[in-house]
Design a protein around this motif. Structure first.
Motif, short mmCIF file in Angstrom:
data_model
loop_
_atom_site.label_atom_id
_atom_site.label_comp_id
_atom_site.label_asym_id
_atom_site.label_seq_id
_atom_site.Cartn_x
_atom_site.Cartn_y
_atom_site.Cartn_z
N ASP A 40 13.79 -78.40 -23.61
CA ASP A 40 13.27 -77.68 -22.44
C ASP A 40 13.90 -76.28 -22.44
O ASP A 40 15.11 -76.13 -22.23
CB ASP A 40 13.65 -78.45 -21.16
CG ASP A 40 13.18 -77.73 -19.90
OD1 ASP A 40 12.95 -76.49 -19.94
OD2 ASP A 40 13.04 -78.40 -18.86
N PRO A 41 13.09 -75.23 -22.65
CA PRO A 41 13.67 -73.89 -22.79
C PRO A 41 14.19 -73.32 -21.48
O PRO A 41 15.02 -72.41 -21.50
CB PRO A 41 12.49 -73.05 -23.31
CG PRO A 41 11.28 -73.77 -22.82
CD PRO A 41 11.64 -75.23 -22.81
N VAL A 42 13.72 -73.84 -20.36
CA VAL A 42 14.17 -73.31 -19.07
C VAL A 42 15.54 -73.89 -18.74
O VAL A 42 16.51 -73.16 -18.52
CB VAL A 42 13.15 -73.63 -17.96
CG1 VAL A 42 13.65 -73.12 -16.62
CG2 VAL A 42 11.79 -73.00 -18.30
N ALA A 43 15.60 -75.22 -18.75
CA ALA A 43 16.89 -75.87 -18.46
C ALA A 43 17.84 -75.79 -19.65
O ALA A 43 19.03 -76.00 -19.51
CB ALA A 43 16.64 -77.33 -18.10
N GLN A 44 17.28 -75.48 -20.82
CA GLN A 44 18.03 -75.50 -22.08
C GLN A 44 18.71 -76.85 -22.30
O GLN A 44 19.90 -76.94 -22.58
CB GLN A 44 19.03 -74.34 -22.15
CG GLN A 44 18.31 -73.01 -22.39
CD GLN A 44 19.25 -71.88 -22.75
OE1 GLN A 44 19.89 -71.31 -21.86
NE2 GLN A 44 19.36 -71.56 -24.01
N THR A 45 17.90 -77.88 -22.10
CA THR A 45 18.35 -79.23 -22.41
C THR A 45 17.45 -79.81 -23.49
O THR A 45 16.35 -79.32 -23.73
CB THR A 45 18.26 -80.13 -21.17
OG1 THR A 45 16.91 -80.07 -20.67
CG2 THR A 45 19.22 -79.68 -20.08
N GLY A 46 17.91 -80.88 -24.09
CA GLY A 46 17.11 -81.56 -25.11
C GLY A 46 17.15 -80.83 -26.43
O GLY A 46 17.59 -79.68 -26.53
N VAL A 47 16.70 -81.52 -27.48
CA VAL A 47 16.80 -80.94 -28.83
C VAL A 47 15.52 -81.06 -29.65
O VAL A 47 15.34 -80.32 -30.61
CB VAL A 47 17.96 -81.59 -29.63
CG1 VAL A 47 19.31 -81.16 -29.07
CG2 VAL A 47 17.84 -83.11 -29.66
N ILE A 48 14.62 -81.99 -29.30
CA ILE A 48 13.45 -82.19 -30.16
C ILE A 48 12.41 -81.11 -29.84
O ILE A 48 11.90 -81.04 -28.72
CB ILE A 48 12.83 -83.59 -29.99
CG1 ILE A 48 13.90 -84.68 -30.11
CG2 ILE A 48 11.71 -83.80 -31.01
CD1 ILE A 48 14.61 -84.74 -31.44
N GLY A 49 12.13 -80.27 -30.83
CA GLY A 49 11.23 -79.14 -30.64
C GLY A 49 11.97 -77.81 -30.61
O GLY A 49 11.34 -76.75 -30.68
N LYS A 50 13.30 -77.88 -30.56
CA LYS A 50 14.11 -76.67 -30.44
C LYS A 50 14.13 -75.86 -31.74
O LYS A 50 14.06 -76.41 -32.83
CB LYS A 50 15.54 -77.12 -30.09
CG LYS A 50 16.57 -76.03 -29.98
CD LYS A 50 17.95 -76.65 -29.70
CE LYS A 50 19.05 -75.64 -29.98
NZ LYS A 50 20.38 -76.16 -29.71
N SER A 51 14.26 -74.55 -31.58
CA SER A 51 14.54 -73.63 -32.71
C SER A 51 13.44 -73.60 -33.75
O SER A 51 13.70 -73.57 -34.95
CB SER A 51 15.89 -73.97 -33.38
OG SER A 51 16.93 -73.80 -32.46
N TYR A 52 12.18 -73.58 -33.31
CA TYR A 52 11.11 -73.29 -34.26
C TYR A 52 11.28 -71.85 -34.74
O TYR A 52 11.49 -70.94 -33.93
CB TYR A 52 9.72 -73.46 -33.63
CG TYR A 52 8.64 -72.89 -34.54
CD1 TYR A 52 8.36 -73.52 -35.75
CD2 TYR A 52 8.00 -71.69 -34.26
CE1 TYR A 52 7.43 -72.98 -36.63
CE2 TYR A 52 7.07 -71.15 -35.13
CZ TYR A 52 6.79 -71.79 -36.32
OH TYR A 52 5.89 -71.25 -37.19
N CYS A 53 11.22 -71.65 -36.04
CA CYS A 53 11.31 -70.29 -36.60
C CYS A 53 10.24 -70.07 -37.65
O CYS A 53 9.70 -71.02 -38.23
CB CYS A 53 12.68 -70.05 -37.24
SG CYS A 53 14.03 -69.97 -36.07
N TYR A 54 9.97 -68.82 -37.91
CA TYR A 54 8.98 -68.43 -38.90
C TYR A 54 9.60 -67.33 -39.75
O TYR A 54 10.82 -67.24 -39.85
CB TYR A 54 7.71 -67.98 -38.14
CG TYR A 54 6.45 -67.97 -38.96
CD1 TYR A 54 6.14 -69.00 -39.84
CD2 TYR A 54 5.55 -66.91 -38.86
CE1 TYR A 54 4.97 -68.98 -40.58
CE2 TYR A 54 4.37 -66.89 -39.59
CZ TYR A 54 4.09 -67.93 -40.45
OH TYR A 54 2.92 -67.91 -41.18
N GLN A 55 8.81 -66.48 -40.35
CA GLN A 55 9.36 -65.36 -41.10
C GLN A 55 8.62 -64.08 -40.74
O GLN A 55 7.50 -64.12 -40.24
CB GLN A 55 9.28 -65.60 -42.61
CG GLN A 55 10.40 -66.51 -43.09
CD GLN A 55 10.26 -66.95 -44.52
OE1 GLN A 55 9.16 -67.01 -45.05
NE2 GLN A 55 11.38 -67.27 -45.15
#
Lengths: 591, 231
Positions: A333-348
């Motif tokens: 959850d990007p608002v609460a900054q909780t949880g980890v699954i889905g976090k830190s998607y990156c591209y180039q």
């Protein structure tokens, strides 16, 4: 009505490079292994043979070897305030969907990511202080070191027939190689590919500018080769049809000619194609997984495959999707900054210039996937001081050709009309007299770049699509501007007849056109379960008999292509399972 | 030479109406010289108006000169017809579930139309624009007027009353014309490999292992080879 299959020791979801490596290694260790692959079986003899494989329309434009978005895709948006809409056809990135996965259609660029990535937060904080890293930049150390991975990089390079020139063997800098690379135990298995004019001209210009050019390492066998497993490679034919094509010469390092056929010959291994995994099943207390459910896409029949271990080895995006669909781990959850699954998607990110030279003959149709000279002076060179430029990360610059076929590649100077006689004349004049210099840049993790499940759109199985929220941030804009400046300075020093200058990407990320199939993160590895989904052995912190292998484990994205560490980490995980986990199932790292 | 825009469509329409225009059926000089490769071996998707539009479009975008024959002689119109009639035109691999929203450009294609439906609607909208602006459909316009229309489509200065996004139609049109010019001739375009000859692309040739050094900074004498040549 779901048919329950006989339990096996391990079920592998997706049979590309990572699934292939784990299938071979675990079957050889005596485990009963079943792989479930949604795509079809394809072979070099029948499917990647000349002339049918030499078809730009079919393989590049119509995506013959790629995921079918009619059946499953993602929704996309640039930021959480936008409404995500489906990526209705492929564009920016191209996940594969056959036995062999994206390992069939990649170009073969094989890099060793170093501690500059694995210890990114520590290194930047030590040198520049905590405040140098923007608040929303959620970079973190990966929990692994280069030294731990070195033997596994080596194993992957020797398996995949990587051609290159070492730059650092056990601390000794090697002439002609990449002087910035981390020390390796030994040379590449094969000498570097034959250079082409564009890479030779770039080499000279880079040297003149004080940089350190070297041939790009690539899993394109520079000559016939037999790998340590006995898999046979032909020599690269420089046919110009590499990226997005299967290799008719068996010169490209692909799992369909290496680890997969070896696994297939092992009676401990079974492959089921057309098998679409819909869910990973958990036991009642949620501490272990018990198998997967899948659908036979040829008739719609549903199955349950019980297994002692589940190994997610699909394309990086699909591994994360399955974790979210199965409710394993806490969604980010990007608002609460909780949880980890889905976090830190990156591209180039990147930047590129096109240089036109009247009278030269670049023959852009003669090249290997890795016909490219590269400089790492602004990438893994820690002597390059990012401080004055204010960005984290780096970029490599390269020049050469890779699959410059005429539907997609027809360079003309800026301002050329798009049709008519003047367009034709310019197209005829410049097709063979142009070359490119391109930068590929890292993308750091950001709080607001992430995956979750879409609330509206569904796939062919009635399941929520994955939702991707992504955009480039100020850090990437700054890096892109730096890269464009360096490219343009090198380009001008080469005195081209005409020059289309490089510009930084500062517009929002867009789903068209093609950019790179280097999607990373979502189930990242790390040092503890509070900020990562997996431990350093790619084992789920939540369910110890679940492993997720692929670029989905990267805590951020480097400028390099991802397959080197993807392959190395697959071997690393295979060893951890064979040598430790099987003997004593449980968490390999205490939480 | 008579008006090249009075073509097969007028003849066929006349034939349906019982006229005896057959005697006046015009044929281009080039077509007479190359009877084995007729410009129009028949359409499987485009109707008469659409065929006339596409023929006029590809001949304007790819005019005949010393570098190549014109678009219809390259078969680009046939390529487009076959592409629209086939799986791609019917929306194969296209995610076609609603709800439908236009979104922002970075989200890519969002119309509830297959490529064939888009083409059909776009041709109709372009001809509506042409009738309004010039009093006749695109294929009856002179060269200067055609140029104005394409410039308007490509820059978005023209907008369609039907609500169809011009940008999306033009992107699709442009892409298919390029595909018809540069894809392998098995798809109906790039006839006699003339698109490849224009740029010196050698086609489906199998090996350059020796050539990569031998022809470094030298012109490669390409007599292009297609899939059919090797089959």
């Amino acid at each position: 009505m779901t048919t329950k299959m006989k339990e096996v020791d391990a079920v592998i979801v997706g049979l590309g490079w990572t699934g292939g490596i784990l299938a071979k290694e675990l079957a050889e260790a005596g485990l009963k292994v079943v792989a479930l692959e949604r795509g079809t079986m394809r072979s070099t003899d029948k499917d990647y043979a000349v002339p049918i494989v030499r078809d730009e329309l079919r393989f590049v434009v119509r995506h013959d070897l790629m995921q079918n978005t009619a059946r499953d895709t993602l929704t996309i948006r640039n930021n959480p305030s936008q409404e995500a809409l489906p990526m209705r056809r492929l564009g920016s990135f191209l996940p594969g969907e056959v036995v062999g996965g994206s390992g069939v259609h990649w170009s073969g660029h094989t890099w060793r990511w170093t501690d500059m990535e694995f210890r990114v937060r520590t290194l930047y904080e030590e040198r520049y202080g905590k405040n140098f890293i923007p608040t929303d930049m959620t970079i973190q150390d990966w929990g692994i070191t280069y030294a731990e991975l070195e033997p596994y990089y080596d194993k992957f390079e020797y398996t995949a027939a990587v051609s290159g020139k070492a730059g650092n063997i056990r601390g000794q800098i090697q002439p002609g190689g990449n002087p910035f690379e981390a020390p390796r135990e030994r040379e590449y298995p094969l000498p570097a590919l034959t250079p082409i004019l564009a890479s030779e001209m770039f080499t000279a210009a880079a040297n003149n500018n004080g940089y350190h050019p070297f041939p790009r390492p690539a899993a394109n066998a520079s000559r016939a080769y037999t790998n340590p497993d006995g898999s046979k490679f032909g020599g690269c034919q420089y046919c110009g049809y590499c990226q997005r094509f299967g290799c008719e010469a068996n010169a490209k390092g692909s799992p369909h000619i290496t680890v997969i056929p070896i696994a297939m010959r092992n009676p401990n291994f079974e492959l089921r194609t057309h098998a679409w995994v819909t869910k990973v099943l958990k036991d009642s207390d949620g501490k272990r997984v018990t198998g997967v459910t899948y659908t036979n896409v040829l008739n719609g029949e549903e199955f349950e495959q019980p297994a002692g271990m589940v190994l997610l080895c699909a394309y990086a995006i699909n591994n994360v999707h399955l974790m979210l669909l199965s409710g394993i781990g806490q969604p980010y959850d990007p608002v609460a900054q909780t949880g980890v699954i889905g976090k830190s998607y990156c591209y180039q990110t990147g930047a590129g210039a096109t240089l036109f030279f009247e009278g030269r003959h670049f023959n852009p149709f003669m090249n290997a996937g890795g016909s490219n000279t590269t400089i790492d002076d602004f990438n893994i060179n820690w002597d390059f001081d990012r401080g004055p430029h204010g960005f984290v990360g780096g970029y490599n610059i390269g020049a050469g050709f890779n699959t410059a076929l005429p539907i997609g590649y027809r360079p003309v100077p800026s301002g050329t009309p798009q049709w008519g006689k003047a367009w034709k004349a310019a197209t005829a004049k410049w097709y063979q007299t142009a070359m490119n210099i391109n930068a590929s840049g890292s993308v750091m993790a950001n709080r607001y770049n992430y995956y979750d499940l879409d609330p509206t759109y569904r796939n062919a199985f009635g399941q929520p699509l994955m939702r991707m929220t992504f955009d480039y941030k100020a850090n990437e804009h700054k890096m892109g501007q730096h890269a464009a400046q360096v490219i343009n300075d090198i380009a001008k020093s080469m005195n081209p007849t005409r020059l289309n200058q490089a510009t930084a990407r500062t517009q929002p990320w867009t789903v068209v056109p093609y950019q790179s199939t280097h999607n990373t993160g979502g189930t990242i590895m790390g040092t503890n379960p509070r900020d990562s989904a997996l431990n350093k052995y790619l084992q789920s912190w939540d369910c110890h008999n679940l492993f997720a292998v692929g670029a989905n484990v990267f805590a951020h994205n480097a400028s390099y292509n991802p397959t080197g560490p993807v392959g190395a980490l697959a071997y690393w995980t295979a060893d951890a399972i064979k040598n430790r986990y099987v003997k004593n199932p449980g968490p390999l790292v205490p939480a | 030479m008579r008006d090249q825009n009075f073509g097969r469509r007028d003849f066929l329409k006349g034939a349906v109406a019982g006229s005896v225009a057959a005697a006046n059926l015009p044929q281009s000089a080039q077509a007479q010289q190359a009877p084995a490769a007729p410009a129009t071996p028949g359409y499987s998707f485009l109707n008469l108006d659409e065929a006339a539009f596409v023929e006029a479009l590809v001949d304007h975008m790819v005019p005949a000169d010393e570098l190549s024959p014109k678009g219809t002689e390259l078969g680009i119109n046939i390529y487009i017809d076959r592409a629209l009639a086939g799986g791609w035109g019917k929306g194969e691999r296209l995610y076609m579930q609603g709800p439908w929203k236009l979104g922002v450009p970075s989200q890519g294609y969002q119309l509830p139309l297959t490529p064939a439906q888009l083409y059909r609607a776009g041709i109709e909208a372009t001809n509506t624009h042409c009738r309004k602006a010039y009093g006749k459909p695109f294929d009856r316009l002179d060269e200067q007027q055609r140029e104005e229309v394409l410039a308007g489509l490509s820059t978005g200065k023209v907008s369609f009353d039907s609500g169809l996004p011009v940008r999306v139609f033009w992107t699709t049109v442009y892409q298919t014309v390029m595909e018809g010019m540069f894809s392998d001739p098995i798809y109906g375009g790039n006839r006699n490999k003339a698109g490849w000859r224009l740029i010196g692309f050698p086609g489906a040739i199998a090996v350059h292992r020796e050539n990569v050094e031998k022809f470094r900074d030298k012109k490669f004498p390409a007599d292009p080879i297609s899939i059919a040549d090797m089959s």
